[in-house]
Design an enzyme around this catalytic site. Structure first.
Site, PDB file in Angstrom:
ATOM      1  N   SER A  11       2.261   2.876  -0.841  1.00  0.00           N
ATOM      2  CA  SER A  11       1.450   3.899  -1.504  1.00  0.00           C
ATOM      3  C   SER A  11      -0.014   3.876  -1.110  1.00  0.00           C
ATOM      4  O   SER A  11      -0.691   4.902  -1.161  1.00  0.00           O
ATOM      5  CB  SER A  11       1.554   3.736  -3.024  1.00  0.00           C
ATOM      6  OG  SER A  11       2.892   3.851  -3.420  1.00  0.00           O
ATOM      7  N   THR A  12      -0.520   2.707  -0.737  1.00  0.00           N
ATOM      8  CA  THR A  12      -1.931   2.624  -0.355  1.00  0.00           C
ATOM      9  C   THR A  12      -2.041   2.018   1.039  1.00  0.00           C
ATOM     10  O   THR A  12      -1.156   1.305   1.499  1.00  0.00           O
ATOM     11  CB  THR A  12      -2.746   1.748  -1.339  1.00  0.00           C
ATOM     12  OG1 THR A  12      -2.292   0.395  -1.229  1.00  0.00           O
ATOM     13  CG2 THR A  12      -2.593   2.233  -2.775  1.00  0.00           C
TER      14      THR A  12
END
Length: 187
Positions: A11-12
């Site tokens: 996600s990051t």
């Protein structure tokens, strides 16, 4: 020849997808597509799109968990159905029941697909009933006309011989809006 293709996502950008990649390669993936810093709720992730384009009939898509490819149950069911229609199998490493390469996995997918369709049909039916009920009470859905407050002024200008295009320009609306409003009053 059928291939096993892996898909990993973090996600990051600070997260490291290496452990997912190792698991997918150990599960037999000949190629792994990896998205970094991408939300699972966005369907247009660059490597996900490339992965979908790369997959062929008979291939198996393997991922660590279903949440890597879809951010909601509806999106997951839709994605699985689309891949199924293309003849692509799906296998999750952490959710053994999600494996369309096995008879049990295909049966489970069939059951899930039936309930997903039931949900869609129920929402559609409830929407139709709600709209019919609103109409019965005199309420009409949709966006209000931009001409609601301007129809009288449009009629006055039209009676003075102004063109619909001129009226639309003066009122700052589209010509079709002016035409519809005038036609409604003329009925």
């Amino acid at each position: 020849m059928a291939n096993v293709i892996g898909y990993a996502r973090v996600s990051t950008r600070e997260q490291n997808p290496e452990s997912q990649e190792r698991e997918l390669l150990a599960a037999g993936a000949s190629r792994v597509f990896v998205d970094r810093g991408e939300s699972s709720r966005v369907s247009e992730r660059p490597q996900w799109v490339a992965c979908l384009d790369y997959l062929r009939h008979g291939d198996t898509l393997v991922m660590r968990a279903l949440d890597r490819i879809a951010g909601s149950e509806v999106m997951a069911i839709q994605t699985i159905a689309e891949l199924h229609d293309r003849g692509v199998n799906i296998r999750s490493l952490t959710e053994p029941e999600i494996d369309t390469t096995t008879p049990m996995g295909r049966a489970l997918f069939g059951i899930v697909a039936v309930f997903a369709q039931l949900r869609v049909d129920t929402i559609r039916d409830n929407t139709r009933r709600g709209l019919a009920n609103a109409r019965a009470q005199g309420r009409i859905g949709g966006r209000p006309s931009v001409m609601t407050e301007r129809t009288a002024e449009a009629l006055r200008m039209r009676s003075e011989g102004r063109s619909v295009a001129h009226i639309a320009k003066v009122l700052g609306v589209g010509a079709s809006s002016v035409s519809r409003a005038i036609a409604k009053v003329s009925m």
